[in-house]
Design a protein around this motif. Structure first.
Motif, PDB file in Angstrom:
ATOM      1  N   ALA A 277      -7.975  -2.306   4.766  1.00 23.20           N
ATOM      2  CA  ALA A 277      -8.031  -3.462   3.411  1.00 23.20           C
ATOM      3  C   ALA A 277      -6.456  -3.475   2.960  1.00 23.20           C
ATOM      4  N   ASN A 278      -5.587  -2.879   3.301  1.00 20.92           N
ATOM      5  CA  ASN A 278      -4.228  -3.004   2.802  1.00 20.92           C
ATOM      6  C   ASN A 278      -3.151  -3.108   3.532  1.00 20.92           C
ATOM      7  N   MET A 279      -2.402  -2.298   3.626  1.00 21.05           N
ATOM      8  CA  MET A 279      -0.962  -2.454   4.733  1.00 21.05           C
ATOM      9  C   MET A 279      -1.346  -2.493   5.972  1.00 21.05           C
ATOM     10  N   ARG A 280      -2.431  -2.147   6.539  1.00 14.65           N
ATOM     11  CA  ARG A 280      -2.746  -2.252   7.998  1.00 14.65           C
ATOM     12  C   ARG A 280      -3.102  -3.990   8.285  1.00 14.65           C
ATOM     13  N   ILE A 281      -3.560  -4.413   6.981  1.00 19.06           N
ATOM     14  CA  ILE A 281      -3.857  -5.900   7.161  1.00 19.06           C
ATOM     15  C   ILE A 281      -2.496  -6.901   7.085  1.00 19.06           C
ATOM     16  N   ALA A 282      -1.685  -6.332   6.139  1.00 23.90           N
ATOM     17  CA  ALA A 282      -0.420  -6.786   5.853  1.00 23.90           C
ATOM     18  C   ALA A 282       0.389  -6.826   7.316  1.00 23.90           C
ATOM     19  N   ASP A 283       0.243  -5.683   7.960  1.00 14.88           N
ATOM     20  CA  ASP A 283       0.976  -5.631   9.179  1.00 14.88           C
ATOM     21  C   ASP A 283       0.311  -6.523  10.451  1.00 14.88           C
ATOM     22  N   MET A 284      -1.135  -6.709  10.407  1.00 11.93           N
ATOM     23  CA  MET A 284      -1.659  -7.536  11.058  1.00 11.93           C
ATOM     24  C   MET A 284      -1.306  -8.995  11.082  1.00 11.93           C
ATOM     25  N   LEU A 285      -1.203  -9.252   9.807  1.00 15.19           N
ATOM     26  CA  LEU A 285      -1.000 -10.589   9.174  1.00 15.19           C
ATOM     27  C   LEU A 285       0.786 -10.762   9.155  1.00 15.19           C
ATOM     28  N   ASP A 286       1.650  -9.863   9.403  1.00 14.85           N
ATOM     29  CA  ASP A 286       2.871  -9.766   9.214  1.00 14.85           C
ATOM     30  C   ASP A 286       3.122 -10.581   8.032  1.00 14.85           C
ATOM     31  N   CYS A 287       2.713 -10.056   6.842  1.00 14.72           N
ATOM     32  CA  CYS A 287       3.019 -10.987   5.817  1.00 14.72           C
ATOM     33  C   CYS A 287       3.656 -10.070   4.379  1.00 14.72           C
ATOM     34  N   PRO A 288       4.443 -10.774   3.625  1.00 16.46           N
ATOM     35  CA  PRO A 288       4.662 -10.063   2.319  1.00 16.46           C
ATOM     36  C   PRO A 288       3.690  -9.758   1.363  1.00 16.46           C
ATOM     37  N   VAL A 289       3.945  -8.593   0.631  1.00 14.47           N
ATOM     38  CA  VAL A 289       3.140  -8.332  -0.242  1.00 14.47           C
ATOM     39  C   VAL A 289       3.593  -8.408  -1.671  1.00 14.47           C
ATOM     40  N   LEU A 290       2.845  -8.706  -2.790  1.00 19.82           N
ATOM     41  CA  LEU A 290       2.938  -8.720  -4.042  1.00 19.82           C
ATOM     42  C   LEU A 290       2.151  -7.359  -4.743  1.00 19.82           C
ATOM     43  N   LEU A 291       2.837  -6.789  -5.343  1.00 18.17           N
ATOM     44  CA  LEU A 291       2.084  -5.394  -5.951  1.00 18.17           C
ATOM     45  C   LEU A 291       1.643  -5.543  -7.495  1.00 18.17           C
ATOM     46  N   VAL A 292       0.511  -5.669  -7.933  1.00 24.56           N
ATOM     47  CA  VAL A 292       0.047  -5.780  -9.252  1.00 24.56           C
ATOM     48  C   VAL A 292      -0.257  -4.443 -10.046  1.00 24.56           C
ATOM     49  N   ALA A 293      -0.003  -4.417 -11.208  1.00 18.03           N
ATOM     50  CA  ALA A 293      -0.270  -3.093 -11.883  1.00 18.03           C
ATOM     51  C   ALA A 293      -0.801  -3.568 -13.408  1.00 18.03           C
ATOM     52  N   ASP A 294      -1.882  -3.073 -13.856  1.00 21.71           N
ATOM     53  CA  ASP A 294      -2.750  -3.266 -14.875  1.00 21.71           C
ATOM     54  C   ASP A 294      -1.669  -2.522 -16.251  1.00 21.71           C
ATOM     55  N   ILE A 295      -1.237  -3.254 -16.966  1.00 23.07           N
ATOM     56  CA  ILE A 295      -0.602  -2.493 -18.296  1.00 23.07           C
ATOM     57  C   ILE A 295      -1.320  -2.000 -19.274  1.00 23.07           C
ATOM     58  N   GLU A 296      -2.474  -2.597 -19.402  1.00 24.19           N
ATOM     59  CA  GLU A 296      -3.512  -1.789 -20.232  1.00 24.19           C
ATOM     60  C   GLU A 296      -3.712  -0.434 -20.026  1.00 24.19           C
ATOM     61  N   ARG A 297      -3.794   0.033 -18.751  1.00 23.08           N
ATOM     62  CA  ARG A 297      -4.137   1.376 -18.343  1.00 23.08           C
ATOM     63  C   ARG A 297      -3.028   2.299 -19.010  1.00 23.08           C
ATOM     64  N   GLY A 298      -1.679   1.773 -19.266  1.00 18.34           N
ATOM     65  CA  GLY A 298      -0.690   2.434 -19.558  1.00 18.34           C
ATOM     66  C   GLY A 298       0.075   3.109 -18.332  1.00 18.34           C
TER      67      GLY A 298
ATOM     68  N   VAL B  91       2.709   1.792 -16.499  1.00 24.19           N
ATOM     69  CA  VAL B  91       2.856   0.793 -15.700  1.00 24.19           C
ATOM     70  C   VAL B  91       3.984   1.129 -14.910  1.00 24.19           C
ATOM     71  N   PHE B  92       4.841   1.640 -15.311  1.00 24.58           N
ATOM     72  CA  PHE B  92       6.279   1.727 -14.654  1.00 24.58           C
ATOM     73  C   PHE B  92       6.110   3.010 -13.557  1.00 24.58           C
ATOM     74  N   ALA B  93       5.167   4.062 -14.059  1.00 27.41           N
ATOM     75  CA  ALA B  93       5.108   5.128 -13.205  1.00 27.41           C
ATOM     76  C   ALA B  93       4.122   4.728 -11.937  1.00 27.41           C
ATOM     77  N   SER B  94       3.137   3.832 -12.147  1.00 29.85           N
ATOM     78  CA  SER B  94       2.206   3.648 -11.420  1.00 29.85           C
ATOM     79  C   SER B  94       2.870   2.310 -10.105  1.00 29.85           C
ATOM     80  N   LEU B  95       3.741   1.621 -10.428  1.00 29.84           N
ATOM     81  CA  LEU B  95       4.320   0.807  -9.741  1.00 29.84           C
ATOM     82  C   LEU B  95       5.444   1.600  -8.707  1.00 29.84           C
ATOM     83  N   VAL B  96       6.261   2.622  -9.583  1.00 28.05           N
ATOM     84  CA  VAL B  96       7.429   3.241  -8.655  1.00 28.05           C
ATOM     85  C   VAL B  96       6.521   4.497  -8.032  1.00 28.05           C
ATOM     86  N   GLY B  97       5.701   5.056  -8.398  1.00 29.46           N
ATOM     87  CA  GLY B  97       4.985   6.020  -7.702  1.00 29.46           C
ATOM     88  C   GLY B  97       4.086   5.384  -6.649  1.00 29.46           C
ATOM     89  N   THR B  98       3.560   4.491  -6.581  1.00 31.42           N
ATOM     90  CA  THR B  98       2.740   3.567  -5.275  1.00 31.42           C
ATOM     91  C   THR B  98       3.827   3.442  -4.361  1.00 31.42           C
TER      92      THR B  98
END
Length: 505
Positions: A151-172, A174-181
């Motif tokens: 459902a994620n990067m394998r599909i991006a590879d199949m479609l050869d497409c760019p990805v935008l990464l979304v983070a929910d700042i309400e969870r707290g 946010v920077f760690a979750s983006l960089v950690g991912t």
């Protein structure tokens, strides 16, 4: 025809807002004249959508197709997993039941079989559209699941497409979750991430700017938008979104009607409740204990993925007894409708290990569970005079066949088939028709009848139709995203407007 392009929205977690952002982007591209469609290879949800030809897909992709201004098809969500019991799910492939599988068997034996099914859908969509707005699932960085993640990067590879990464700042964090991912992705996967979106922001953006600058310098990836929290009025999809609906249900000081929705453990198609929450003068509560039931004006039994087990839960918690002692009106939809009857038969173990279970006995019905699921859109006319013969439409998703032994049907479909049942006094009724309360004129008249019974004056005034309301919501969401997201840069990431058959912006 231009070459198929795709833009994929992945999240650092579940409920980061991927579905909603994809819906808004679908409407933006549609407004800009792009032949666009949604796509999610594999969805896990209990809130589904029925296509015109009777296929079952995730509700999010049905909503996104509406935002695109196109008819939803099963190719927009080729695989749907519907949790059924502990660690097992119904697997739906191209809109139809495939198997009931435990998580281990599906992951280890069946996932490889799903990849050709996904490719078939992509190939068919490529014949009709120039752009896919692709939604990921959960997080792309679940290390224990990545080798079977379809459902994620394998599909991006199949479609050869760019990805935008979304983070929910309400969870707290946010920077760690983006960089950690990013850190947990493979190098070629990280290279696909072309932008960040920070979602559900509350506050003053300038207080976030130093962090955004650090994030861009640390990763080399631009932040394309900081999106403020937005009350959108668009159908939610999964169990986390159900929690959002529950929190939305707050006491209203001005309410003249109190509605108790029974929060079944295996509740499904819970968006049946949403139109009631949007009605003025109505307080909606989610109830999971007899003590909390109180003295509502209306009790709603919603749909269930396992009606028998949820009915047994009602009996074990004392809620069944409390409902029977009520003075409230009672409405059951789908599984809730089946519970209102005298008995439920399951001789072949379709839903449970119990061959027969007594129902609540509020309507003269018997239900027998069948292996073959009925999935269909339907419309019809209400029969009871107290409901003013409203024309209503919605959809059915159920395994059972219900026989009414006495009394009146609730509605008659255009085919002539009767559905549901209503008590002689009109205070109890049930139906298989999901989406009943999205028929706003009926909903207002029904609630007004409860008001009149309490001695209150009925509400008057013009009622917005469901289609009008949804169109306004899609347009407002698109306008909100245009204000807070760098759409021009997004087009460049996709490959420019010329690649989509548009003149340069």
């Amino acid at each position: 025809m231009t070459q198929l392009r795709a833009l994929m929205i992945q999240g650092t977690s579940s409920d980061a807002g991927k579905s909603l952002l994809c819906t808004g982007l679908c409407r933006i591209f549609q407004e800009d004249g792009v032949r666009v469609a949604p796509f999610k290879s594999q969805n896990m949800a209990l809130n589904s959508y029925i296509t015109r030809d009777g296929g079952e897909i995730g509700r999010a992709q049905g909503v996104q197709a509406e935002a695109c201004g196109v008819e939803a098809t099963v190719d927009m969500n080729p695989i749907l997993l519907k949790p059924k019991a502990e660690m097992s799910s119904e697997v739906i492939v191209h809109g139809k039941h495939f198997a009931d599988l435990d998580a281990y068997s599906y992951r280890n034996e069946y996932v490889p079989l799903m990849i050709p099914k996904i490719q078939e859908s992509i190939d068919r969509l490529a014949q009709q559209y120039d752009l896919l707005v692709v939604e990921g699932a959960g997080s792309p960085a679940e290390i224990n699941l990545k080798d079977r993640d379809i459902a994620n990067m394998r599909i991006a590879d199949m479609l050869d497409c760019p990805v935008l990464l979304v983070a929910d700042i309400e969870r707290g964090g946010v920077f760690a979750s983006l960089v950690g991912t990013l850190e947990l992705l493979e190098p070629h996967e990280r290279a696909r991430v072309k932008g960040f979106l920070i979602n559900k922001f509350r506050g003053r953006k300038e207080l976030l700017d130093s962090g955004l600058q650090w994030l861009e310098e640390r990763t080399g990836i631009p932040v394309l938008g900081v999106i403020p929290h937005f009350d959108h009025g668009i159908d939610p999809e999964d169990s986390l979104a159900l929690e959002t609906l529950r929190l939305k249900a707050r006491d209203r000081a001005d309410a003249d009607l109190d509605i108790a929705v029974i929060k079944l453990p295996r509740i499904s198609n819970f968006t049946d409740v949403a139109p009631l929450q949007e009605e003025p003068g109505v307080n909606v509560r989610f109830v999971s204990s007899a003590r909390a039931l109180g003295k509502p004006d209306l009790i709603l039994l919603p749909g269930s993925k396992n009606t028998v087990d949820d009915l047994l839960w009602l009996q074990q918690t004392g809620l069944a007894e409390a409902i029977l002692a009520r003075q409230a009106a009672v409405v059951g939809i789908c599984g809730g409708f089946q519970m209102l009857g005298d008995v439920l038969h399951d001789p072949d173990g379709v839903e449970s290990v119990h061959p027969q279970v007594a129902g609540l006995g509020l309507l003269p019905l018997e239900t027998t569970f069948l292996a073959e699921k009925k999935t269909v859109r339907n419309r019809g006319r209400l029969l009871a005079a107290s409901f003013q013969e409203h024309e209503v439409e919605g959809y059915e998703i159920h395994l059972g066949r219900t026989e009414r032994r006495a009394g009146s049907a609730f509605l008659q479909f255009e085919s002539g088939e009767e559905d549901g049942a209503v008590s002689a006094d009109g205070r109890v009724f049930g139906t298989y028709l999901h989406g009943l309360f999205q028929n706003r004129a009926f909903t207002r008249d029904f609630l007004n009848s409860l008001r009149v019974q309490k001695g209150f004056a009925p509400l008057t005034g013009e009622i917005e139709t469901e289609s009008e309301r949804r169109e306004k919501s899609y347009a407002a969401l698109a306008a909100h995203l245009r204000r807070h997201v760098d759409v021009e840069r997004m087009y460049r990431i996709i490959g420019g407007t010329a690649c989509l058959g548009l003149s340069e912006r």
